[in-house]
Motif scaffolding. Structure first.
Motif, PDB file in Angstrom:
ATOM      1  N   GLN A 109      24.488 -24.906 -32.893  1.00 30.36           N
ATOM      2  CA  GLN A 109      25.284 -24.173 -31.913  1.00 30.36           C
ATOM      3  C   GLN A 109      26.266 -23.247 -32.623  1.00 30.36           C
ATOM      4  OE1 GLN A 109      24.567 -24.688 -28.690  1.00 30.36           O
ATOM      5  NE2 GLN A 109      26.092 -23.335 -27.792  1.00 30.36           N
ATOM      6  N   GLY A 136      29.947 -28.248 -31.641  1.00 30.20           N
ATOM      7  CA  GLY A 136      29.290 -27.768 -30.436  1.00 30.20           C
ATOM      8  C   GLY A 136      27.868 -28.253 -30.263  1.00 30.20           C
ATOM      9  N   TYR A 139      26.845 -30.492 -27.347  1.00 28.99           N
ATOM     10  CA  TYR A 139      26.571 -29.981 -26.005  1.00 28.99           C
ATOM     11  C   TYR A 139      25.289 -29.145 -25.944  1.00 28.99           C
ATOM     12  CZ  TYR A 139      31.390 -31.412 -25.939  1.00 28.99           C
ATOM     13  OH  TYR A 139      32.527 -32.150 -26.090  1.00 28.99           O
ATOM     14  N   ASN A 140      24.474 -29.201 -26.995  1.00 31.93           N
ATOM     15  CA  ASN A 140      23.276 -28.388 -27.100  1.00 31.93           C
ATOM     16  C   ASN A 140      22.064 -29.168 -26.589  1.00 31.93           C
ATOM     17  OD1 ASN A 140      20.758 -27.481 -28.695  1.00 31.93           O
ATOM     18  ND2 ASN A 140      22.179 -25.794 -29.055  1.00 31.93           N
ATOM     19  N   LYS A 141      21.287 -28.572 -25.668  1.00 31.50           N
ATOM     20  CA  LYS A 141      20.153 -29.272 -25.057  1.00 31.50           C
ATOM     21  C   LYS A 141      19.051 -29.570 -26.067  1.00 31.50           C
ATOM     22  CE  LYS A 141      20.857 -27.432 -20.396  1.00 31.50           C
ATOM     23  NZ  LYS A 141      20.287 -26.609 -19.297  1.00 31.50           N
ATOM     24  N   ASP A 172      38.266 -33.068 -21.798  1.00 31.84           N
ATOM     25  CA  ASP A 172      37.509 -32.880 -23.035  1.00 31.84           C
ATOM     26  C   ASP A 172      36.855 -34.187 -23.471  1.00 31.84           C
ATOM     27  OD1 ASP A 172      38.245 -30.109 -23.594  1.00 31.84           O
ATOM     28  OD2 ASP A 172      40.242 -30.897 -23.992  1.00 31.84           O
ATOM     29  N   ALA A 175      33.985 -35.097 -21.245  1.00 34.56           N
ATOM     30  CA  ALA A 175      32.802 -34.297 -21.550  1.00 34.56           C
ATOM     31  C   ALA A 175      32.071 -34.859 -22.764  1.00 34.56           C
ATOM     32  CB  ALA A 175      33.201 -32.846 -21.796  1.00 34.56           C
ATOM     33  N   MET A 176      32.813 -35.270 -23.788  1.00 32.36           N
ATOM     34  CA  MET A 176      32.195 -35.926 -24.948  1.00 32.36           C
ATOM     35  C   MET A 176      31.462 -37.177 -24.510  1.00 32.36           C
ATOM     36  SD  MET A 176      34.952 -35.951 -28.032  1.00 32.36           S
ATOM     37  CE  MET A 176      36.049 -34.580 -28.356  1.00 32.36           C
ATOM     38  N   GLU A 178      30.151 -38.005 -21.644  1.00 32.04           N
ATOM     39  CA  GLU A 178      28.928 -37.725 -20.904  1.00 32.04           C
ATOM     40  C   GLU A 178      27.793 -37.316 -21.837  1.00 32.04           C
ATOM     41  OE1 GLU A 178      28.214 -38.200 -17.675  1.00 32.04           O
ATOM     42  OE2 GLU A 178      30.172 -39.204 -17.622  1.00 32.04           O
ATOM     43  N   ARG A 179      28.116 -36.553 -22.877  1.00 28.17           N
ATOM     44  CA  ARG A 179      27.088 -36.128 -23.815  1.00 28.17           C
ATOM     45  C   ARG A 179      26.605 -37.298 -24.665  1.00 28.17           C
ATOM     46  NH1 ARG A 179      24.262 -32.240 -22.298  1.00 28.17           N
ATOM     47  NH2 ARG A 179      23.498 -32.079 -24.433  1.00 28.17           N
TER      48      ARG A 179
END
Length: 223
Positions: A109, A136, A139-141, A172, A175-176, A178-179
């Motif tokens: 990313q 990053g 968060y990369n698919k 923040d 979000a971490m 969830e990933r």
């Protein structure tokens, strides 16, 4: 498995100051006999857009950190800039207890002026299978597909993230979480200071431990 996550203060372009800080924090961590010591993204050179001059220190940095790992019988994870032909990767290494490079990850990313990675690799340790991604990439698919395919037991994430609003907030961290849940591996995250911080998540994305600022996070496998 004992892990020391070190949110290190980094000065852009000042290798000697960063090396002194790296050594100081590393030696402090050795008092706790960790198995892994983990430092942030490009922690020994910093990075100022688009100055890639720190990449010229790749061999010297790798040699110095390898010597520390070998002398102290410890695994070391850290980020650095890697030169390649006419461009540069944002990379991270896992150095083994014997000082050998066991694993290299090249960040996916990144903006177009970097070369970018295209795979996730793993390395075997006595604690299980280890992988590294960078900042990053979390968060990369494409990264998510690779991590799920390789099924590491542990994932290390060196970061250099300074949001415009200052210290990372609850959103923040959520979000971490969830990933990490999507990736399905115990995950260790450490950020450069400022703003710093370090976090440990289980494979279900539950936050197990954290620190703020420059405080080292010492993890000894506690539930």
């Amino acid at each position: 498995m004992k892990v020391a996550l070190i949110p290190m203060r980094v000065e852009d372009g000042n290798f000697e100051a960063n090396w002194a800080e790296f050594r100081r924090r590393f030696e402090e961590a050795m008092n706790y006999s960790p198995d892994f010591v983990v430092f942030p993204e490009y922690c020994l050179t910093g990075f100022r857009e688009w100055n890639f001059s720190g990449a010229t220190l790749y061999d010297e940095i790798t040699a110095r950190v390898s010597e520390l790992a070998r002398e102290n019988n410890v695994y070391v994870v850290f980020g650095l800039l890697e030169p390649y032909k006419n461009c540069t990767y944002n990379s991270a290494l896992l150095i083994g207890r014997d000082g050998e490079v066991l694993l290299k990850h090249r960040k996916f990313q990144e903006p177009y002026k970097f070369c970018t990675g295209n795979t996730v690799r793993t390395a075997k340790t006595e604690f299980g299978k280890v992988a590294i991604i960078i900042c990053g990439d979390l968060y990369n698919k494409r990264i998510a597909k690779w991590v799920r395919r390789k099924k590491p037991d542990f994932l290390f994430v060196p970061m250099e993230y300074s949001p415009d609003y200052g210290e990372l907030n609850g959103e923040d961290i959520e979000a971490m979480s969830e990933r990490v849940k999507l990736l399905g591996a115990r995950t260790f995250v450490v950020n450069s200071f400022p703003p710093g911080g370090a976090w440990v998540f289980d494979e279900n994305g539950n936050l197990l431990a954290s620190t703020k600022g420059e405080e080292t996070l010492l993890w000894d496998g506690q539930p």
